[in-house]
Design a protein around this motif. Structure first.
Motif, mmCIF file in Angstrom:
data_model
loop_
_atom_site.group_PDB
_atom_site.id
_atom_site.type_symbol
_atom_site.label_atom_id
_atom_site.label_comp_id
_atom_site.label_asym_id
_atom_site.label_seq_id
_atom_site.Cartn_x
_atom_site.Cartn_y
_atom_site.Cartn_z
ATOM 1 N N SER A 1 38.089 44.532 44.188
ATOM 2 C CA SER A 1 38.373 43.987 42.857
ATOM 3 C C SER A 1 38.549 45.092 41.822
ATOM 4 C CB SER A 1 37.244 43.043 42.429
ATOM 5 O OG SER A 1 36.006 43.723 42.382
ATOM 6 N N ASP A 2 37.872 46.226 42.011
ATOM 7 C CA ASP A 2 38.053 47.343 41.084
ATOM 8 C C ASP A 2 39.475 47.889 41.160
ATOM 9 O OD1 ASP A 2 35.425 47.064 40.384
ATOM 10 O OD2 ASP A 2 34.686 48.667 41.683
ATOM 11 N N THR A 3 40.001 47.989 42.366
ATOM 12 C CA THR A 3 41.385 48.456 42.527
ATOM 13 C C THR A 3 42.372 47.454 41.947
ATOM 14 O OG1 THR A 3 40.758 49.637 44.554
ATOM 15 C CG2 THR A 3 43.096 49.201 44.218
ATOM 16 N N ILE A 4 42.115 46.175 42.157
ATOM 17 C CA ILE A 4 43.007 45.144 41.618
ATOM 18 C C ILE A 4 42.978 45.163 40.094
ATOM 19 C CG2 ILE A 4 43.417 42.661 41.508
ATOM 20 C CD1 ILE A 4 42.319 42.467 44.356
ATOM 21 N N LEU B 1 45.045 47.982 38.920
ATOM 22 C CA LEU B 1 46.463 47.688 39.124
ATOM 23 C C LEU B 1 46.988 46.782 38.020
ATOM 24 C CD1 LEU B 1 48.864 48.103 41.044
ATOM 25 C CD2 LEU B 1 48.124 46.061 42.280
ATOM 26 N N ARG B 2 46.175 45.846 37.561
ATOM 27 C CA ARG B 2 46.592 44.949 36.476
ATOM 28 C C ARG B 2 46.748 45.697 35.160
ATOM 29 N NH1 ARG B 2 42.579 39.763 37.720
ATOM 30 N NH2 ARG B 2 43.753 38.961 39.530
#
Length: 442
Positions: A33-36, A39-40
């Motif tokens: 979720s940190d990477t997502i 990315l957002r």
């Protein structure tokens, strides 16, 4: 039992200290979720379209790939996607996408259908060699062989070449900012990717082919040869190099020489980021240039083209920020000065409490340190004034006063000195308090 750095040899202690600092700089999160979330928040630019190219290239090669068979080969993109989602691994695998594309292209090129492949050139390189340099330099270097020369050529070409890229990456990770490691992955990966694509599109026979088959036409069913490395197999009684080169995915990949390209780009990076090692790394590169021709794997034109490709990739990707002194600057966490060095204070580990916890920050209107003031009129404070002048020559910083100096301050006023009773009173004086002091003195 904890290891004390002072008990280790200085180079080892320096590497260990840099390793601890590098680990401290890492993102240790395991949550996708940190990477997502990152990315957002990312603002996409035109340069991000390069990832579309890598995605299309990977899809092309995985489609052609015959081993591992379907559906097992789908594990390759799945695992790589997982590594990109986890922040701990993403910080390494995202910059290494060009390297992954090169490895995938090199491995999968063996599965290209014969009807798609261009014809193999056998005479192009030796002809250019003679035209440009007046002779076949590789042929001249291979006329005299010796076991000692074989060992000298084998070490850089057959061993160090495969290990040294990881050594360069490790030193950049330990002793330079993370942007330097990302630059290495980009330049090194694209150089090899471009080189392999050229080898696939313009297949050329190496000097070992001319020695074995002459100038007869070649075809893709012919196995590769270890060339001069076959003498290393005979010297040690093995068949490792013969087996490896006979099953090479790119048998006719003499032009350009990626051995020379790797040595050149390694020498450029070491010279740029560790200039004290310049003469040693270029000596290694020179020996490897000779080894590629001595072992009959490349012509001189291959070596020159590989070196030119590496130089072009290096300077194309090198940003302006690394063209100056920042190239040799350590990472922030490794080059940061301690609080004791910052204020020229000696660290005393024997004290019960850290005096930094007892510091009270204050700043005088005149910019003078209150610890060098005598509030008593007419007192002899010349030595303190001399110390004040000496301190003024140093780098200015916020003046500090220990809370300990506030303890029993009223009693120290009787001795003629107090850090707080000159320009202000603590606690505030009152008429009743003054009368009590006068009665006590009587």
């Amino acid at each position: 039992m904890p290891i004390r750095l002072s008990s280790l040899p200085r180079p080892l202690a320096k590497v260990l200290s840099a390793f601890v600092a590098a680990v401290g700089r890492m993102d240790k999160s395991l949550s996708p979720s940190d990477t997502i979330a990152r990315l957002r928040k990312h603002t996409f630019t035109l340069s991000d379209s390069i990832y579309v190219f890598h995605l299309a290239l990977a899809a092309f090669w995985i489609t052609l790939m015959q081993f591992p068979p379907f559906p097992y080969k789908l594990l390759i993109p799945i695992l790589y996607a997982i590594f990109l989602l986890i922040p701990l691994t993403s910080q390494f695998f995202l910059p290494a996408i060009p390297v992954a594309s090169w490895v995938l292209t090199f491995y999968s090129s063996r599965f290209i259908p014969a009807s798609w492949r261009p014809s193999i050139s056998v005479s192009l390189l030796p002809t250019l060699e003679t035209v440009l340099y007046g002779a076949n330099v590789s042929d001249i270097l291979t006329r005299t062989t010796h076991p000692v020369l074989d060992i000298i050529a084998w070490l850089p070409y057959g061993i160090i070449h495969f290990v040294f890229p990881f050594v360069v990456a490790a030193f950049l990770w330990l002793f330079r900012p993370k942007e330097a490691l990302h630059l290495w992955a980009r330049a090194f990966g694209y150089m090899n990717l471009i080189g392999v694509i050229i080898q696939i599109l313009i297949p050329c026979a190496a000097p070992w082919y001319e020695l074995i088959y002459g100038l007869t036409p070649a075809n893709y069913s012919m196995p590769g040869s270890a060339g001069g490395l076959g003498r290393i197999d005979a010297l040690f009684g093995g068949h490792g190099y013969e087996t490896t080169f006979s099953h090479s995915p790119v048998v006719f990949g003499a032009f350009p020489s990626l051995h020379a390209g790797c040595a050149t780009i390694e020498a450029l990076f070491i010279s740029q980021f560790f200039p004290e090692m310049t003469k040693y790394i270029w000596a290694y590169a020179g020996v490897l240039y000779w080894a590629t021709m001595y072992l009959t794997h490349h012509y001189l034109i291959d070596v020159v083209s590989g070196a030119c490709l590496a130089t072009a990739c290096f300077y194309f990707f090198l940003p302006d920020e690394f063209r100056g002194p920042r190239a040799t600057a350590p990472p922030a966490s490794l080059g940061r000065r301690s609080k004791y060095d910052l204020y020229d204070v000696q660290n005393s580990r024997g004290r019960v409490a850290d005096m930094d916890e007892l510091e009270l920050s204050s700043e005088d209107e005149e910019g003078a340190d209150i610890t060098y003031r005598s509030p008593v009129p007419g007192s002899n404070n010349a030595p303190l004034q001399q110390q004040q002048k000496a301190v003024a020559g140093k780098k200015s910083h916020r003046h500090t006063a220990s809370i300990a100096s506030l303890i029993r301050a009223e009693e120290r006023v009787e001795d003629g000195w107090s850090p707080i009773m000159g320009s202000f009173a603590f606690p505030p004086n009152s008429p009743g308090r003054d009368r009590e002091r006068a009665d006590e003195r009587v």
